[in-house]
Write a protein that holds these residues in place. Structure first.
Motif: not given
Ligand code: ADP
Ligand code: MG
Length: 395
Positions: A33-45, A107-120
């Motif tokens: 149901a969560a996938f349908t609600q988020l509307g696709g086309p991709i999601a991450v479980v 979670e809604g799937g994102l169109n990722i261009a770059r992956e960085l690291y962040l922490a505090v």
């Protein structure tokens, strides 16, 4: 105190820190149901456990199933959730025993261009919080630190004034960002730092922090740990606690007002005072033993606390001997022995018990122990105690 990714992201959203849209699911049908609600086309479980490395982690019961999976339909979301819920996920951070998954975040799937690291985190040397970033996101930061330490950026900031715009810009340029991404970083990073300070975190990590195809910074993961000593200021965080993720004995000890940390060895320790507890562990190690726990019963421990402390120590099946090391300063030694004998009788000992006492009324206390008729090995000083307890394991 640690919280789940989905809870961290809910707090991020409140603080204005961008995260993808997501929905919590506790059954396979809820995941569909969560996938349908988020509307696709991709999601991450995504499996929710208090440990990272889920993407590369696999389930004990389903060796092909990763802890984080991109899906393209409601059915696929349901099937993945079915293979995750109730099963045990093993990642490099859980240890071989793994952790049971009880909650899923879709979670809604994102169109990722770059992956960085962040922490505090809190930098004890600088005496301030510090932002840690790297252009190498999505991989283990420990690995980056080892092979290319120059790719790790550090920016300490003032807890009261927050991360300044020039500091956010400096980080953005050092990471090689340009255009919209720099503007996005100038908004994202100070908000993230404010969240860290205002929530009294001891650590907030986002790996990966992604830059989308549109040049926006978005927190794709969330690992948040709060400073337990500040939790009295955040009564509303209490409901975020998931006791099923915590060590059962540490929870029990917390309720009894004892400071207890489970360790891997086989010598149980009951000590009063954190400093004494640490030196006791050091001495056990020096004489060739391994402590099974850190346990500080505090300066004014009563019979109930000592009894609970013994039953927690003895409930650990790895414990093969127990060392009691008490300095009677605030409390008199004879009071401690009374508590000790009562706890001894209540809990029932099946392993050797070595007791070392020092302080006020120690002579009376030693006589009480000697006359008690219980199987207790008396030690005169710390070294003697450590040697005796280690010797019982070799006997
Ligand atoms: P962990 O660190 O525990 O492995 P993450 O939340 O970092 O879990 O997810 C693992 C990987 O899955 C990420 O590095 C990313 O590549 C991918 N991923 C996670 N969430 C999303 C999402 N919403 N959209 C696209 N990819 C995702
Ligand atoms: Mg991650």
């Amino acid at each position: 105190m640690k919280i789940h990714e989905y809870q961290g992201k809910q707090l991020f959203a409140k603080a204005g820190v961008a995260t993808p849209r997501g929905i919590v699911a506790r059954t396979p049908d809820e995941a569909a149901a969560a996938f349908t609600q988020l509307g696709g086309p991709i999601a991450v479980v995504k499996s929710q456990i208090h440990a990272g490395g889920r993407g590369k982690g696999r389930f004990k019961e389903q060796p092909e199933q990763p802890g984080v999976k991109v899906v393209k339909s409601a059915d696929e979301a349901r099937e993945n959730a079915k293979r995750m819920l109730g099963n045990t996920l093993v990642t490099i951070q859980t240890g071989p025993e793994g952790k049971q998954v009880n909650t899923i975040y879709v979670e809604g799937g994102l169109n990722i261009a770059r992956e960085l690291y962040l922490a505090v985190i809190v930098d004890r040397e600088a005496g301030s919080p510090v932002v840690i970033m790297s252009s190498e996101g999505g991989v283990e930061i420990e690995h980056v630190a080892k092979v290319s330490p120059e790719k790790i950026l550090k920016e300490p900031f003032h807890a009261g004034y927050g991360l300044q715009p020039y500091q956010a810009r400096r980080l953005a340029y050092q990471l090689g960002l340009s255009g919209t991404a720099v503007t996005s970083a100038q908004s994202f990073l100070p908000k993230f730092c404010r969240f860290f300070v205002e929530s009294d975190c001891s650590m907030a990590e986002v790996n990966p922090l992604v830059i989308t195809a549109e040049g926006e910074l978005v927190a794709l993961d969330a690992k948040v740990t709060f400073d337990d000593n500040a939790m009295f200021r955040h009564k509303d965080f209490a409901e975020l606690r998931d006791l099923s993720e915590e060590n059962e004995f540490e929870v029990r000890a917390g309720k009894a007002g004892l400071s207890y940390v489970k360790l891997d060895g086989n010598i149980g320790c009951l000590v009063n005072g954190a400093g004494l507890a640490m030196s006791t562990m050091d001495l056990i190690k020096l004489h060739g033993g391994e402590p099974a726990n850190f346990l500080d019963v505090g300066g004014g421990a009563n019979v109930q606390q000592v009894t609970e402390a013994f039953s927690i120590i003895l409930a650990d099946k790895h414990v093969k001997a127990v060392l009691v090391n008490i300095f009677g300063g605030i409390m008199k030694c004879d009071t401690i022995v009374t508590a000790l004998l009562s706890a001894y009788d209540t809990v029932g000992f099946t392993v050797p018990l070595v007791v070392r006492l020092e302080g006020t009324n120690v002579e009376i206390a030693r006589k009480m122990l000697a006359d008690s008729g219980r199987k207790i090995i008396a030690a005169t000083d710390l070294t003697d105690a450590a040697q005796k307890v280690v010797a019982t394991l070799k006997a």
